[in-house]
Design a protein around this motif. Structure first.
Motif, PDB file in Angstrom:
ATOM      1  N   TYR A 146      -0.057  -2.794  11.244  1.00  0.00           N
ATOM      2  CA  TYR A 146       0.903  -3.802  10.783  1.00  0.00           C
ATOM      3  C   TYR A 146       1.428  -4.679  11.911  1.00  0.00           C
ATOM      4  O   TYR A 146       1.677  -5.878  11.708  1.00  0.00           O
ATOM      5  N   ASP A 159       0.831  -1.195   0.000  1.00  0.00           N
ATOM      6  CA  ASP A 159       0.000   0.000   0.000  1.00  0.00           C
ATOM      7  C   ASP A 159       0.873   1.255   0.000  1.00  0.00           C
ATOM      8  O   ASP A 159       1.746   1.403   0.862  1.00  0.00           O
ATOM      9  N   PRO A 160       0.661   2.188  -0.940  1.00  0.00           N
ATOM     10  CA  PRO A 160       1.463   3.423  -0.966  1.00  0.00           C
ATOM     11  C   PRO A 160       1.408   4.222   0.335  1.00  0.00           C
ATOM     12  O   PRO A 160       2.280   5.062   0.591  1.00  0.00           O
ATOM     13  N   GLU A 161       0.388   3.962   1.176  1.00  0.00           N
ATOM     14  CA  GLU A 161       0.260   4.692   2.426  1.00  0.00           C
ATOM     15  C   GLU A 161       1.439   4.422   3.364  1.00  0.00           C
ATOM     16  O   GLU A 161       1.785   5.272   4.189  1.00  0.00           O
ATOM     17  N   TYR A 162       2.076   3.262   3.251  1.00  0.00           N
ATOM     18  CA  TYR A 162       3.244   2.973   4.082  1.00  0.00           C
ATOM     19  C   TYR A 162       4.354   3.995   3.815  1.00  0.00           C
ATOM     20  O   TYR A 162       4.959   4.531   4.747  1.00  0.00           O
ATOM     21  N   GLU A 176       5.940  11.103   6.473  1.00  0.00           N
ATOM     22  CA  GLU A 176       5.373  11.948   7.527  1.00  0.00           C
ATOM     23  C   GLU A 176       6.220  11.872   8.795  1.00  0.00           C
ATOM     24  O   GLU A 176       6.444  12.884   9.471  1.00  0.00           O
ATOM     25  N   SER A 223       0.361   4.898  16.451  1.00  0.00           N
ATOM     26  CA  SER A 223      -0.200   4.671  15.114  1.00  0.00           C
ATOM     27  C   SER A 223      -0.065   5.869  14.176  1.00  0.00           C
ATOM     28  O   SER A 223      -0.439   5.781  13.008  1.00  0.00           O
ATOM     29  N   THR A 224       0.457   7.001  14.664  1.00  0.00           N
ATOM     30  CA  THR A 224       0.735   8.158  13.817  1.00  0.00           C
ATOM     31  C   THR A 224       2.131   8.669  14.130  1.00  0.00           C
ATOM     32  O   THR A 224       2.693   8.368  15.192  1.00  0.00           O
ATOM     33  N   MET A 226       1.906   1.270  11.719  1.00  0.00           N
ATOM     34  CA  MET A 226       1.218   1.756  10.520  1.00  0.00           C
ATOM     35  C   MET A 226       0.132   0.789  10.084  1.00  0.00           C
ATOM     36  O   MET A 226       0.391  -0.408   9.919  1.00  0.00           O
ATOM     37  N   LYS A 227      -1.094   1.287   9.921  1.00  0.00           N
ATOM     38  CA  LYS A 227      -2.175   0.480   9.375  1.00  0.00           C
ATOM     39  C   LYS A 227      -2.365  -0.829  10.138  1.00  0.00           C
ATOM     40  O   LYS A 227      -2.791  -1.832   9.575  1.00  0.00           O
ATOM     41  N   GLU A 231       3.973   6.967   2.454  1.00  0.00           N
ATOM     42  CA  GLU A 231       3.487   8.286   2.875  1.00  0.00           C
ATOM     43  C   GLU A 231       3.662   8.485   4.381  1.00  0.00           C
ATOM     44  O   GLU A 231       4.054   9.569   4.839  1.00  0.00           O
ATOM     45  N   MET A 232       3.397   7.438   5.163  1.00  0.00           N
ATOM     46  CA  MET A 232       3.524   7.547   6.617  1.00  0.00           C
ATOM     47  C   MET A 232       4.991   7.608   7.041  1.00  0.00           C
ATOM     48  O   MET A 232       5.340   8.286   8.009  1.00  0.00           O
TER      49      MET A 232
END
Length: 221
Positions: A157, A27-30, A36, A186-187, A154-155, A32-33
Motif C-alpha cells: 500500500y 480487500d478483506p486482507e487489510y 494479526e 510488510s508483516t 500491507m499489500k 485480517e492483517m
C-alpha cells in the motif's frame, strides 16, 4: 475462543500508537492483517493507543486487542464521534474498546497520542492517516520526539509513498538523514521486530522544545 483470547496481558509497560483508516479498504486482507498485528501486539504485551473509532482498520485492531485482554486507549475529538463511532438510529452501536478520551480538536488528539505512546505504527488509511503519519514524522525530524515511526506496508500500500520519499531526497527537499525516520515492514512480525530494533536518526537540528503537549514522557528505546 478466538486466537487473540489465548493471551491475556495485564499492565503493558509500553504503548504503541496506531494510525489507520476508519475504512476496511477494498480487500478483506487489510482487516485480517490489522487483526494479526493486534494479536502480535498481545503476544508482546503492548498496549494500543489509537483514534477511538469502531469501524474499518481502527475497529479491527482495537477489537482484537480489547477482546484479547489487552489495554486499549482511544483518543477521539468530540466532533468525530458521530463519524467514526456513529450510533445507528434506534440502536446503540456505539462501541467503545477499553478507555476513551474525548478531546476538543485534532491537534490535541495527536499531541496526547504522542504523550501516551512509546512508538508509532501506520496502517493503510486516507488523508487523515497520511496527515498523522507526516506530522509525527516531522516532529521526529525536529527533535520533538525520537520514537520509532513504522509503516505496516500491507499489500504494498505504501510503495508510492516510499518512492516519493526517495524522490524528495534526490531532489533535495528532504535531507538524507531524515529519510530514515520512517521504517517499513510488510508483516506484523517484521513491523514489530523493526520497531524493537529501531534506532532514531540523529537530527542535525538538535532543537529544544518546552511544549508540554508534545514532549514525550518516555522514548521507546
Amino acid at each position: 475462543m478466538p486466537e487473540s483470547q489465548h493471551t491475556t496481558p495485564s499492565n503493558p509497560t509500553k504503548f504503541i500508537t496506531v494510525f489507520c483508516g476508519a475504512s476496511p479498504g477494498r480487500d478483506p486482507e487489510y482487516v485480517e492483517m490489522a487483526q494479526e498485528l493486534g494479536r502480535e501486539m498481545l503476544k508482546r504485551n503492548y498496549g494500543l493507543v489509537y483514534g477511538g473509532g469502531s469501524y474499518g482498520l481502527m475497529g479491527a485492531i482495537a477489537r482484537t486487542i480489547h477482546e484479547g485482554g489487552g489495554k486499549v486507549i482511544g483518543v477521539i475529538p468530540d466532533a468525530l464521534k458521530k463519524i467514526e463511532r456513529p450510533e445507528l438510529e434506534g440502536t446503540n452501536n456505539d462501541e467503545v474498546f477499553g478507555e476513551e478520551i474525548v478531546v476538543k480538536d485534532m491537534h490535541t488528539r495527536k499531541a496526547l497520542m504522542n504523550k501516551l505512546t512509546n512508538a508509532f505504527i501506520t496502517l493503510p488509511g486516507g488523508y487523515g492517516t497520511m496527515e498523522e503519519l507526516l506530522e509525527i514524522t516531522t516532529w521526529s525530524q525536529l527533535s520533538i520526539h525520537s520514537k520509532p515511526v513504522i509503516l505496516f506496508n500491507m499489500k504494498g500500500y505504501f510503495e508510492h509513498l516510499l518512492k516519493f520519499i526517495e524522490h524528495s531526497v534526490e531532489e533535495k527537499f528532504v535531507v538524507d538523514w531524515s529519510a530514515n525516520v520512517i521504517v517499513a515492514g510488510s508483516t506484523a512480525v517484521e513491523v514489530l521486530d523493526k520497531l524493537e530494533s529501531y534506532v532514531p536518526p540523529k537530527s542535525r537540528f538538535e532543537l529544544k522544545w518546552s511544549d508540554v503537549d508534545t514532549t514525550p514522557k518516555e522514548d521507546f528505546v
